[in-house]
Design a protein around this motif. Structure first.
Motif, mmCIF file in Angstrom:
data_model
loop_
_atom_site.group_PDB
_atom_site.id
_atom_site.type_symbol
_atom_site.label_atom_id
_atom_site.label_comp_id
_atom_site.label_asym_id
_atom_site.label_seq_id
_atom_site.Cartn_x
_atom_site.Cartn_y
_atom_site.Cartn_z
ATOM 1 N N THR A 198 10.209 2.093 -14.952
ATOM 2 C CA THR A 198 11.353 2.633 -15.178
ATOM 3 C C THR A 198 12.074 2.574 -13.708
ATOM 4 N N PRO A 199 12.388 1.754 -13.363
ATOM 5 C CA PRO A 199 13.319 1.659 -12.215
ATOM 6 C C PRO A 199 13.339 3.007 -11.312
ATOM 7 N N LEU A 200 13.175 3.500 -10.380
ATOM 8 C CA LEU A 200 13.182 5.109 -10.053
ATOM 9 C C LEU A 200 13.915 4.357 -8.745
ATOM 10 N N LEU A 201 14.135 3.803 -7.754
ATOM 11 C CA LEU A 201 14.485 4.232 -6.485
ATOM 12 C C LEU A 201 15.114 2.599 -5.761
ATOM 13 N N ALA A 202 16.100 2.348 -5.234
ATOM 14 C CA ALA A 202 16.051 1.158 -4.987
ATOM 15 C C ALA A 202 16.193 0.821 -2.631
ATOM 16 N N PHE A 203 15.648 -0.441 -2.359
ATOM 17 C CA PHE A 203 16.771 0.319 -0.487
ATOM 18 C C PHE A 203 16.589 -1.099 -0.385
ATOM 19 N N HIS A 204 16.558 -1.176 1.172
ATOM 20 C CA HIS A 204 16.448 -2.506 2.024
ATOM 21 C C HIS A 204 16.437 -2.519 3.266
ATOM 22 N N SER A 205 15.924 -4.053 3.734
ATOM 23 C CA SER A 205 15.648 -3.787 5.087
ATOM 24 C C SER A 205 16.352 -5.085 6.009
ATOM 25 N N GLU A 206 16.215 -4.761 6.767
ATOM 26 C CA GLU A 206 17.449 -5.803 7.437
ATOM 27 C C GLU A 206 16.304 -7.061 8.898
ATOM 28 N N ALA A 207 16.441 -7.745 9.056
ATOM 29 C CA ALA A 207 16.047 -8.742 10.448
ATOM 30 C C ALA A 207 16.471 -9.551 11.243
ATOM 31 N N PRO A 208 16.611 -9.782 11.886
ATOM 32 C CA PRO A 208 17.155 -10.875 12.452
ATOM 33 C C PRO A 208 17.148 -11.950 12.330
ATOM 34 N N THR A 209 17.773 -13.110 12.600
ATOM 35 C CA THR A 209 17.009 -14.469 12.179
ATOM 36 C C THR A 209 16.683 -15.760 13.414
ATOM 37 N N ALA A 210 16.770 -16.836 13.496
ATOM 38 C CA ALA A 210 16.166 -17.409 14.567
ATOM 39 C C ALA A 210 18.053 -17.520 14.807
ATOM 40 N N ILE A 211 19.556 -17.724 14.362
ATOM 41 C CA ILE A 211 20.125 -18.168 14.645
ATOM 42 C C ILE A 211 21.154 -16.708 15.098
ATOM 43 N N SER A 212 21.662 -16.727 15.850
ATOM 44 C CA SER A 212 22.226 -15.045 16.365
ATOM 45 C C SER A 212 23.334 -14.753 15.957
#
Length: 478
Positions: A198-212
Motif C-alpha cells: 500500500t502507498p504510505l508516503l509521497a515526496f519530491h526533489s528539485e534540481a536546476p537544469t541547463a536552462i536558467s
C-alpha cells in the motif's frame, strides 16, 4: 451644507460603515470549523463543509485510526476510507492500525470559496473484519500560486492502485506472498492495495537544469513492500528496509512553473524511463501501478486512488530517500507487519538465508555517504560497499551484505543499509565505533586501484563498524 449637517451625515456614514463591517465579520461568515472527531462504521459516510480563502492546491492533514485493525493480521489488515471533494473522488486512505497515524493528503486544485468533504467507509475495499474508522485533527491548507512549494504540488501525480494478479504463494518470485495473504479475498484483485504494497508516503526533489530558471521536479512514493522483484534480505542489505521506494514521475518546468512540452516521463515496468503521454486532471498526471514491484503505466483503470501530499522535499545528494521513513516512524511498523504476515520473517532461518529475514527490530539501520574515486563506475561494473559491525564480548563481524557481493551498496549518493544483529542485542551493548573506511579489497572483477571513501551517520558511539568493497555487475534500483 452647514457644519451641523456635515457632522450628521458623517456620523450616519460612519454608522453605516460600522454596520457593514460588523455584518461582514459576523458569525455567519466565519469559515466552518471541522468536527473534532468523525467515527465511521462500516458502510457509513459523513460530510463536512470547509472554506478556502484563495485559489490553490489544497492539502488535508488528518489523524487516522481503526479499532481492531492491524496490518499484520490477515482479514483485518486495514480499514479504507474514501474521500470526495464536492462529490468528486479525491483519494483513498488505507488505515493500517488501531493507533493514531497522521496522514497528509492532496485534495487537488480548488477555487476560493465553500466546499464539501465527504468521507465514506469503503466497505467494498476494506477487509471483512474492519468495522469502523476514526478520523481526527482535520486541518485544511491552501497553497496558492504565490507560495513557495506551489509548483511542486501543482504538478504532483495521482497514483491509481494495482490490479495485477499476485504471484502464487511459494513461487520462486522473490516477493511472493504467504499462502495466508494469497488466500485473502482482496489479494490479486482491484482492491489489493488495501492489504499489500500500500502507498504510505509521497515526496519530491528539485534540481536546476541547463536552462536558467528551469527546474526538474522528480516525484517519489513509498510503498509498504513489493510483491515482485528483490527479496526481503537483499532489500535490507542494499536499501536498509523492505518497503519499496520508487520515483514515479518527472517533469521539467520553466521559471513561470509551466511544464516543458515533451519533458514529462514516468518510471515504467523494469525500471525503464518512458515518455508520459497519458491523461491529466487539473494539471496532475494520472498514473497506474501496473507491476508487482510498483512500476508506473499510462491511463490507469484501477478503482483505488492515492493522492498523497508530495509537499515534503528531499535532496538525494544530501540525504538518503529512507530519511522520509525516519520522519514518519510508523512506516517502519507497517513494514515489519507486512513482511511478518507474508512469511518473510523467521527467527530460526539460516544465517545467510536469501529468502528470509529475522525480526526487523534485530537490525542496525544506517545511512552511508560514500564516493568512489579512481576509475569511474560503469553501467556494467560498480565498486560496492558493505558495513561490518562487532559487538562487545563477541568477536564476530556482522556484515550488511552477509556473504553476497551483489548485496553491497552500489551508489555514490547517500544510501541506507541494515545490519542483522543477534536477537536481544542492541547498539547500547556494543563497544566502540568508527566511520566505515575503505579497509576491504576489491575482487579481480574490477581494477584494484579503485577505492571508496565513506562516512557513516547512524553508527552509535558504542558500535564498531567496518566496511569492505566488492566489484559487481550493476543492478537496477528498486
Amino acid at each position: 451644507m452647514s457644519r451641523g449637517l456635515r457632522r450628521a451625515v458623517g456620523a450616519a456614514l460612519a454608522a453605516a460603515a460600522l454596520t457593514v463591517g460588523l455584518g461582514a465579520c459576523g458569525s455567519g461568515d466565519k469559515a466552518p470549523a471541522p468536527p473534532a472527531e468523525v467515527v465511521l462504521n462500516r458502510g457509513q459516510d459523513t460530510s463536512m463543509p470547509f472554506r478556502t480563502g484563495a485559489e490553490g492546491e489544497v492539502l488535508l492533514d488528518v489523524t487516522t485510526a481503526a479499532p481492531g485493525v492491524s496490518w499484520g493480521s490477515p482479514g483485518s489488515e486495514s480499514a479504507v476510507v474514501s474521500l470526495f471533494v464536492d462529490n468528486t473522488y479525491a483519494t483513498d486512505v488505507v488505515i493500517p492500525a488501531s493507533f493514531p497515524i497522521k496522514r497528509s493528503l492532496a485534495l487537488g486544485h480548488l477555487a476560493a470559496g465553500d466546499h464539501t468533504l465527504r468521507a465514506q467507509f469503503a466497505a467494498d475495499r476494506s477487509p471483512q473484519a474492519a468495522a469502523s474508522a476514526r478520523l481526527t485533527g482535520f486541518t485544511f491548507r491552501t497553497v496558492t500560486p504565490q507560495d513557495n512549494g506551489y509548483q511542486a504540488l501543482a504538478h504532483a501525480p495521482v497514483v491509481y492502485g494495482r490490479t495485477v494478479p499476485l504471484p502464487t504463494a511459494g513461487s520462486p518470485d522473490a516477493g511472493a506472498p504467504s499462502s495466508a495473504t494469497a488466500a485473502d479475498p482482496l489479494a490479486g484483485g482491484p482492491f489489493q492495495n488495501a492489504i499489500t504494497d500500500t502507498p504510505l508516503l509521497a515526496f519530491h526533489s528539485e534540481a536546476p537544469t541547463a536552462i536558467s530558471g528551469h527546474r526538474l521536479l522528480t516525484y517519489s512514493m513509498v510503498w509498504s513492500n513489493e510483491d515482485g522483484g528483490t527479496s526481503a534480505p537483499a532489500l535490507m542489505a542494499q536499501w536498509g528496509r523492505t518497503t519499496d521506494i520508487e520515483w514515479t514521475y518527472q517533469v521539467e518546468i520553466d521559471a513561470a512553473g509551466n511544464a516543458i512540452p515533451g519533458s514529462a516521463v514516468i518510471q515504467g515496468p523494469d525500471h525503464t524511463t518512458q515518455p508520459f503521454t497519458g491523461r491529466s486532471e487539473g494539471g496532475h498526471p494520472l498514473l497506474g501501478t501496473c507491476t508487482l514491484n510498483n512500476g508506473m503505466c499510462q491511463n490507469p483503470d484501477g478503482p483505488m486512488r492515492f493522492a498523497l501530499s508530495a509537499a515534503d522535499t528531499l535532496d538525494p545528494n544530501a540525504d538518503a530517500r529512507e530519511r522520509q521513513m525516519d520522519r514518519n516512524p510508523w512506516t517502519y511498523w507497517v513494514m515489519a507487519q507486512e513482511v511478518a504476515r507474508e512469511g518473510k520473517v523467521d527467527e530460526n532461518k539460516a544465517p545467510n538465508s536469501t529468502t528470509k529475514i529475522s525480526d526487523p527490530r534485530n537490525y542496525l539501520y544506517l545511512i552511508i555517504r560514500k564516493n568512489t574515486v579512481g576509475t569511474p563506475n560503469t553501467e556494467n561494473n560498480w565498486v560496492g560497499l558493505s558495513v561490518g559491525v562487532r559487538l562487545s564480548g563477541n568477536g564476530e563481524t556482522y556484515r550488511s551484505n552477509k556473504i553476497y557481493p551483489l548485496w553491497a551498496i552500489e551508489q555514490d549518493t547517500p544510501a541506507a543499509t541494515a545490519v542483522e544483529l543477534p536477537p536481544a542485542r542492541s547498539p547500547r551493548t556494543s563497544r566502540r565505533s568508527r566511520p566505515p573506511a575503505s579497509s576491504g579489497r576489491a575482487s579481480t572483477a574490477g581494477p584494484a586501484s579503485r577505492s571508496t571513501r565513506s562516512s557513516g551517520r547512524s553508527c552509535s558511539g558504542r558500535t564498531a563498524c567496518r566496511s569492505s568493497r566488492s566489484c559487481s555487475p550493476r543492478r537496477r534500483r528498486p
